[in-house]
Design an enzyme around this catalytic site. Structure first.
Site, short mmCIF file in Angstrom:
data_model
loop_
_atom_site.label_atom_id
_atom_site.label_comp_id
_atom_site.label_asym_id
_atom_site.label_seq_id
_atom_site.Cartn_x
_atom_site.Cartn_y
_atom_site.Cartn_z
N THR A 93 0.92 -1.29 -0.07
CA THR A 93 0.07 -0.04 0.01
C THR A 93 0.76 1.20 0.01
OG1 THR A 93 -1.90 -1.18 1.15
CG2 THR A 93 -1.89 1.11 1.20
N LYS A 168 -7.64 1.51 -2.45
CA LYS A 168 -7.10 0.87 -1.06
C LYS A 168 -7.03 1.85 0.06
CE LYS A 168 -5.32 -1.70 1.96
NZ LYS A 168 -4.03 -2.53 1.70
N LYS A 236 0.53 4.75 8.55
CA LYS A 236 1.25 5.28 7.08
C LYS A 236 0.00 5.26 6.27
CE LYS A 236 2.58 2.03 4.64
NZ LYS A 236 1.91 1.08 3.52
#
Length: 288
Positions: A93, A168, A236
């Site tokens: 990701t 995502k 993150k």
């Protein structure tokens, strides 16, 4: 097609295992070579360059953008293989912008690129039921789709490069807020003296039901904070989502709160634990 796989962590190891089960000729690389050697049926490479030399498609499943850059452009990176026509698939990701920049850089080496992040956690990785969101050229996606189907159940072609990562991040916003809701619901129930199992029965059979309720609430109830997905990784992802939201003047207030909470979880030394460990942040606030 010969497949290379780089990054054999919580997600990567079972994903690579499912490729072997599906009959793919697999070459793997991991910074800790001993972990790669535990993957029965795979050839072990000593560098990303060696993986590329032995593959038609190379998949990365690592932590963040700097790791992907090192895999690709480092001293023994993928591009050093000089293998034009190679397809590189980043299933980590990262930000949509990073995906676009990476695709452009790789095109100079004659390498095609897909961004294909996943959701479903370690459970989905083990069972081969991941949801995979793919951005890039549709013609390249169609070539790689059978490989995706060895690892996932729901394969979504989203659109141009970066769109897989964009979708995502939307997913991660909902995942993070679901965990906040579960933790706060559990704490409120306990304050009333309500049995954890009774809360679980209600949440898992009514309108509040979700993957977070089904999979992570029982872990919290048992005090199991081992990672299916690490808190530091979700932090993150939320940072990427908020950076984009701020650039678009989108008021993602819940996401901002969730990022603060996961920042706090990392700061108390639980970044390598599962996202369900968020309850420890609340417990620390209660104890003060």
């Amino acid at each position: 097609m010969k497949v290379g796989f780089i990054g054999l962590g919580i997600m990567g190891f079972p994903m690579a295992s499912n490729l072997i089960k599906a009959g793919y000729d697999l070459t793997v690389y991991n910074r800790t070579i001993e972990k790669a050697e535990k993957l029965k049926g795979a050839k072990v490479a000593r560098s990303p360059k060696e993986v590329a030399e032995n593959s038609d498609v190379v998949i990365s499943m690592v932590t963040d953008a700097p790791d992907v850059e090192e895999i690709l452009f480092g001293e023994n990176g993928v591009v050093k293989s000089n293998k034009r026509g190679l397809i590189f698939v980043d299933m980590s990701t990262n930000s949509p912008e990073f995906a676009k920049k990476t695709a452009k850089r790789l095109s100079e080496y004659g390498i095609e690129f897909l961004d294909a992040p996943v959701t479903g956690g370690d459970k989905g990785a083990r069972e081969g039921t991941l949801t995979i969101m793919v951005g890039g050229k549709e013609s390249i996606f169609k070539q790689v789709e059978p490989i995706f189907r060895a690892m996932g159940k729901t394969i979504i072609y989203v659109g141009d490069v970066g769109s897989g990562q964009a979708l995502k991040l939307c997913n991660q916003v909902v995942v993070a807020l679901n965990m906040v809701a579960v933790v706060e619901g559990l704490l409120l129930a306990r304050s009333f003296g309500i049995d954890d199992e009774k809360l679980f029965t209600v949440l898992s059979t009514g309108a509040a039901n979700s993957f977070t309720v089904q999979y992570y609430l029982p872990k919290i109830m048992k005090g199991d904070f081992e990672p299916g997905f690490k808190a530091a990784h979700l932090k993150k992802d939320l940072k990427y989502a908020l950076e984009i939201a701020n650039s678009k003047s989108l008021p993602l207030l819940g996401t901002s709160l969730a990022l603060q909470l996961y920042n706090a979880m990392v700061s108390i030394g639980m970044g390598e634990k599962g996202t369900q460990g968020l309850i420890k942040v609340y417990e620390k606030m209660i104890s003060k």
